[in-house]
Design an enzyme around this catalytic site. Structure first.
Site, PDB file in Angstrom:
ATOM      1  N   LYS A  36      43.421  34.964  33.577  1.00 31.27           N
ATOM      2  CA  LYS A  36      44.080  36.239  33.264  1.00 31.27           C
ATOM      3  C   LYS A  36      44.148  37.090  34.528  1.00 31.27           C
ATOM      4  CE  LYS A  36      39.581  37.969  31.762  1.00 31.27           C
ATOM      5  NZ  LYS A  36      38.693  38.173  30.611  1.00 31.27           N
ATOM      6  N   TYR A 253      42.654  61.446  57.095  1.00 32.54           N
ATOM      7  CA  TYR A 253      42.808  62.608  56.198  1.00 32.54           C
ATOM      8  C   TYR A 253      41.494  63.349  56.001  1.00 32.54           C
ATOM      9  CZ  TYR A 253      47.401  60.948  54.689  1.00 32.54           C
ATOM     10  OH  TYR A 253      48.710  60.559  54.636  1.00 32.54           O
TER      11      TYR A 253
HETATM   12  C1  LIG Z   1      37.535  37.305  30.934  1.00 34.43           C
HETATM   13  C2  LIG Z   1      36.921  36.463  29.906  1.00 34.43           C
HETATM   14  C3  LIG Z   1      36.106  35.370  30.259  1.00 34.43           C
HETATM   15  C4  LIG Z   1      35.697  35.070  31.678  1.00 34.43           C
HETATM   16  O1  LIG Z   1      34.670  35.936  32.099  1.00 34.43           O
HETATM   17  P1  LIG Z   1      33.978  35.795  33.519  1.00 34.43           P
HETATM   18  O2  LIG Z   1      32.870  36.766  33.476  1.00 34.43           O
HETATM   19  O3  LIG Z   1      35.003  36.155  34.533  1.00 34.43           O
HETATM   20  O4  LIG Z   1      33.545  34.387  33.627  1.00 34.43           O
HETATM   21  C5  LIG Z   1      35.656  34.562  29.245  1.00 34.43           C
HETATM   22  N1  LIG Z   1      35.969  34.813  27.950  1.00 34.43           N
HETATM   23  C6  LIG Z   1      36.723  35.869  27.579  1.00 34.43           C
HETATM   24  C7  LIG Z   1      37.013  36.091  26.150  1.00 34.43           C
HETATM   25  C8  LIG Z   1      37.218  36.727  28.541  1.00 34.43           C
HETATM   26  O5  LIG Z   1      37.954  37.775  28.172  1.00 34.43           O
END
Ligand SMILES: *Cc1c(COP(=O)(O)O)cnc(C)c1O
Length: 366
Positions: A36, A253
């Site tokens: 994702k 800045y």
């Molecule tokens: C994002 C996510 C993961 C992965 O988590 P990490 O901490 O990056 O390994 C796993 N399961 C779900 C449902 C997630 O939303």
């Protein structure tokens, strides 16, 4: 010739190495690689293409899944937040996506449309965010009808803390729920994220769902890099100016940093519009030609400045326009930079913006 813009160089071999580490820790489990948020900023299509050994991919949004299908990814793709309206449900069926079912509205939507295939039922065992309670899960399964049930999924809430007792509680809740149920498919469990995979002696579940560890960063609150993982991203930008400033002159800045002696400053073409955090501490190290120099002055939209003749380094004047400065990557762990910015590696990696040029590298085929 280095292009005059920020680049994220992505080492696909490192991602495959980290995937192999997942397999070492959970040899009997299938792996849903979590890609994702554009694979946490690493480029989801390229990462998916590199991970031919992944059993499935997980994304948050339907649009992310559609893009992956359109770039030719054939493995199962799971929508971790499921589908929320008829159009999304339709896309899930057209693109053959797995869906997570986590609330009553989704259950109605799917029951009304007779869509019951490729479903993970999400159980809230302690995260307190998405999912059905342990108590309501049996009736959800009954309503869903078990045809096409892929299994039960739960998400671990406190794996940032290696010693948390919450994780064991969550694992035992989902395991005993599965033991009590007599529904085909409900014995298949998907539990561990990166923290679970790295912290638990025997990561539980038939499926594991690593995200961050695939990219070589630590999910733990202590922000210590994990030696067995290889960081996949080198985030850098060219030096675009090297200039002398006089004692008493300030940089950037608000003039929050003033030279206490005549100094040499290098200006680097990356700023908060590229994803370098504006809140980061003065003195945060930036690496040029293997030497650490301190950040001075406020982070601008498109630029940051470092002081070259600081006591950190003896080699100040070897830095010249066109050299690549590394903001995090090899020899400058993203965990260390996250600590300086008061955040975690997740936000830094996901925060690398679209204008940053991603360059994917690999010495391996397939
Ligand atoms: C994002 C996510 C993961 C992965 O988590 P990490 O901490 O990056 O390994 C796993 N399961 C779900 C449902 C997630 O939303």
């Amino acid at each position: 010739m280095s292009s005059r813009q920020a680049t994220a160089i992505i080492d696909l071999d490192a991602i495959r190495h980290n995937f192999d580490q997942v397999k070492l820790r959970a040899p009997a489990s299938k792996v849903m690689a979590i890609i994702k948020a554009d694979a946490y900023g690493h480029g989801a299509s390229k990462v998916a293409e590199a991970l031919v050994a992944a059993d499935a991919f997980g994304v948050a949004r339907v649009s992310e899944a559609v893009k992956l299908r359109e770039s030719g990814i054939g493995q199962p793709i799971c929508l971790l937040e499921g589908v929320n309206d008829p159009e999304e449900l339709n896309l899930a069926s057209v693109y053959e996506l797995q869906v997570v079912l986590h609330n009553q509205e989704q259950l109605e939507l799917m029951a009304n449309r007779g869509a019951r295939r490729h479903v993970w039922v999400k159980v809230d065992t302690g995260m307190g965010r998405l999912g059905f309670s342990v108590e309501e899960t049996p009736s959800v399964l009954q309503k869903l009808g078990h045809q096409g049930l892929l299994g039960l999924m739960t998400h671990l809430a406190d794996t940032g803390d290696r010693r948390s007792t919450m994780t064991d509680q969550q694992v035992s809740r989902i395991t005993s729920l599965a033991n009590d149920l007599d529904v085909p498919g409900s014995e298949v469990l998907s539990i561990a994220n990166s923290g679970g995979l790295l912290a638990l002696q025997k990561p539980p579940g038939d499926w594991v769902r690593p995200g961050l560890m695939l990219y070589g960063a630590s999910p733990f609150d202590d922000l210590d890099p994990i030696p067995s993982l290889q960081p996949a991203m080198s985030f850098g930008a060219p030096v675009i100016s090297v200039r002398a400033i006089k004692q008493g002159e300030s940089v950037g800045y608000g003039g929050i940093w003033t030279a206490d002696k005549d100094s040499t400053i290098a200006v680097i073409a990356a700023g908060y519009a590229d994803g370098y955090p504006r809140e980061i501490a003065q003195g945060t190290p930036v690496l040029v030609n293997g030497v650490r120099y301190p950040l001075v002055g406020r982070v601008s939209m498109d630029m940051i400045c470092i002081q070259l003749d600081h006591s950190y380094s003896e080699e100040a004047h070897s830095v010249k326009v066109g050299d690549r400065a590394i903001l995090w990557g090899d020899d400058l762990p993203v965990e260390e930079i996250a600590d300086k910015a008061g955040t975690i590696p997740y936000t830094l990696l996901c925060g690398v913006t679209a204008r940053v040029n991603r360059q994917h590298r690999s010495n391996r085929r397939g």
